[in-house]
Design an enzyme around this catalytic site. Structure first.
Site, short mmCIF file in Angstrom:
data_model
loop_
_atom_site.label_atom_id
_atom_site.label_comp_id
_atom_site.label_asym_id
_atom_site.label_seq_id
_atom_site.Cartn_x
_atom_site.Cartn_y
_atom_site.Cartn_z
N GLU A 374 41.11 43.98 36.89
CA GLU A 374 42.02 43.46 37.90
C GLU A 374 41.23 42.64 38.91
O GLU A 374 40.70 43.17 39.88
CB GLU A 374 42.76 44.61 38.60
CG GLU A 374 43.99 44.16 39.34
CD GLU A 374 44.82 45.33 39.83
OE1 GLU A 374 46.04 45.32 39.60
OE2 GLU A 374 44.26 46.25 40.45
N GLN A 375 41.17 41.36 38.64
CA GLN A 375 40.35 40.45 39.42
C GLN A 375 41.22 39.35 40.01
O GLN A 375 41.90 38.63 39.26
CB GLN A 375 39.26 39.85 38.53
CG GLN A 375 38.34 38.88 39.24
CD GLN A 375 37.34 38.24 38.31
OE1 GLN A 375 36.80 37.18 38.61
NE2 GLN A 375 37.06 38.86 37.17
#
Length: 538
Positions: A374-375
């Site tokens: 989750e960037q």
């Protein structure tokens, strides 16, 4: 003339499909979301990005996929009044396994909503669907061998030939038998199979030699779809592997197409290396070659020989559309501009918002800039060897764990970034984070040290200029003074397939984009008012 590459910057593995007067090319997107780029053209000269069909969780969820995994080698076709898209979601890169799962989605139009995927198999990647003249459908993909022994006679143990099975569209399942129809040549690494039929022959094109400088399009044919297949008299239809001075290198992995009047063309991926290190900083791009059928019933390049040409005759006389020198993005819509993608997750609402503050792109600080899950990184492709990118950011970090800025990005081990953060002595500051190669430890370096202090409040502009292999970052307080360089000139050539471990260590492409992370877990947000990308090559 068609001027190659027709799709510059990270557009590999081109599958081409013609429907009437319309041409479509689908290319691989790997870990970037949404999945699969589809470009449209009416003349093979001018191409427009029109769709990324894999756009929801039911179709694609790549959280946890390593770098250079995700969507490999889509195949786009049209039959029975609808479009068919076959793709692989690869879940592992290093080691002996690939864990490659193949799916089919369909849609009545390219621009429409695509179906939920139908699972096909996991025996190997690079799937392709062929619609035969009798209405039967055939599915081909490579067979992946995790052992250290040769099975099918292929020249490379892992790339264990091309498998063929009939696909039953009614039951949405493969039929037996499973036939290994082609082991490849001595070049090895056979992949990217595509079938087509002409004059009673089944023609099979594959890619060999790996996706680096030995890449090639191999052609074979048979009267029976199950083989045996005889090799092309020249063996390789397209390759630059023995021609290091050709401007188009790494030529391979493409597909055959005919114009409405029957004129043959063939797509292929390619790379344009920069001296002195021969690094393709724009990744693998898409090119098109004009072909001819000769009396022996084999396809050849119209220019003669296997080496791809930069310019080839187009089907009709058409003027190439002028591309703007400057692309400006104001984030004034509630939809992200089509040029932009993010990484891996279908739950984009946790990464960014265009409605939380109208007229701005708000990024929510999530995991680090090297995360596989989750960037918050939103970016567009680098399409020119020389370019400049600019943005303005509003960000009030409360800890050094909160960082937001502008990045030249390839993957978690290959990036440069200029960013705003908080320093215990400097207060709010701008600094550089850099990672110089896809090595196991992925350690950061800080070329600007602790950075430069900026006012405690207000908007800060960030920019970068890439000229060939060189990158320079700049900053300025909005409305105050001139651009100030930050840190030394960095090696932009690292942001390439060949950077780090080399040409087969990774194979996606370079992006310019915006990011925010907050490793404290507080989800600190950063607002970006605009983003500009300038082509400095003209």
């Amino acid at each position: 003339m068609i001027r190659n590459p027709v799709l510059p910057g990270f557009n590999p593995d081109p599958s081409i499909c013609r429907v009437g007067e319309d041409y479509y090319i689908a290319t691989s997107t790997f870990e970037w979301y949404p999945g699969v780029q589809i470009h449209h053209s009416r003349d093979l000269v001018n191409w427009t990005l029109v769709r990324r069909p894999l756009e929801r969780k039911a179709q694609l969820d790549m959280r946890g996929n390593p770098d250079s995994c995700g969507v490999w080698a889509p195949c786009l076709s049209y039959a029975d009044g609808q479009f068919w898209l076959v793709y692989t979601d690869v879940k592992r890169f290093d080691g002996s396994f690939k864990d490659a799962h193949n799916y089919i989605v369909t849609a009545p139009t390219v621009l429409g909503e695509w179906s939920d995927p139908v699972y096909v198999n996991s025996s190997g990647f690079d799937p392709s669907l062929f619609h035969d003249e009798d209405g039967r459908k055939w599915f081909v993909n490579i067979q992946w061998n995790h052992r250290d022994e040769v099975h099918s006679g292929a020249a490379h143990t892992a790339f264990d030939g091309i498998l063929l099975q009939e696909w039953d569209a009614a039951t949405q399942a493969l039929k037996r038998p499973i036939t290994n129809i082609f082991p490849g040549t001595a070049l090895g690494l056979v992949e990217a199979p595509h079938l087509f039929r002409k004059n009673g022959w089944y023609y099979l094109t594959t890619a060999e030699g790996g996706t680096g400088y030995d890449h090639a399009v191999t052609m074979a044919r048979s009267r029976d779809i199950a083989g045996p297949y005889d090799l092309h008299p020249d063996r390789y239809l397209i390759t630059a592997k023995d021609h290091p001075d050709s401007p188009l290198q790494r030529a391979g992995h493409g597909q055959y197409v005919e114009t409405p009047d029957g004129t043959p063309y063939h797509t292929h991926l390619t790379g344009r290396p920069l001296p002195p290190h021969r690094r393709c900083t724009l990744g693998r791009e898409t090119a098109i070659q004009k072909c001819v059928w000769k009396e022996d019933g084999w396809l050849y390049l119209a220019e003669g020989g296997p080496v791809p040409s930069v310019e080839v005759p187009a089907p009709t006389t058409v003027e190439p559309l002028l591309q703007p020198r400057r692309s400006e993005y104001g984030f004034d819509s509630d939809v992200l501009p089509l040029d932009f993608q993010w990484l891996r997750t279908p739950e984009w609402q946790r990464l960014f918002s265009l409605g939380a503050r109208p007229g701005h792109l708000r990024l929510f600080g999530r995991e680090s800039i090297g995360s596989w899950f989750e960037q918050a990184l939103v970016a567009r492709r680098q399409e020119h060897h020389d370019f400049r990118a600019e943005t303005v950011v509003e960000f009030q970090p409360e800890t050094y764990q909160q960082v937001a800025g502008l990045t030249h990005y390839y993957n978690r081990y290959k990036f440069h970034a200029v960013a705003m953060t908080l320093h215990e002595k400097l207060g709010r500051c701008v600094t550089i984070l850099s990672c110089n190669g896809d090595y196991p430890d992925g350690r950061l370096s800080f070329p600007a040290g602790s950075g430069v202090a900026v006012p405690s409040e207000g908007r800060v502009q960030l920019s970068m200029e890439v000229r060939g292999n060189d990158l320079q970052f700049f900053w300025q307080v909005e409305g105050m003074g001139a651009w100030q360089p930050l840190g030394p000139v960095l090696d932009a050539g690292i942001i390439s397939d060949e950077g780090g471990r080399g040409e087969h260590g990774s194979f996606t492409g370079a992006f310019a984009g915006l990011f925010a992370f907050d490793t404290s877990g507080r989800g600190k947000a950063a607002d970006f008012d605009w983003f500009c990308y300038d082509n400095l090559s003209i």
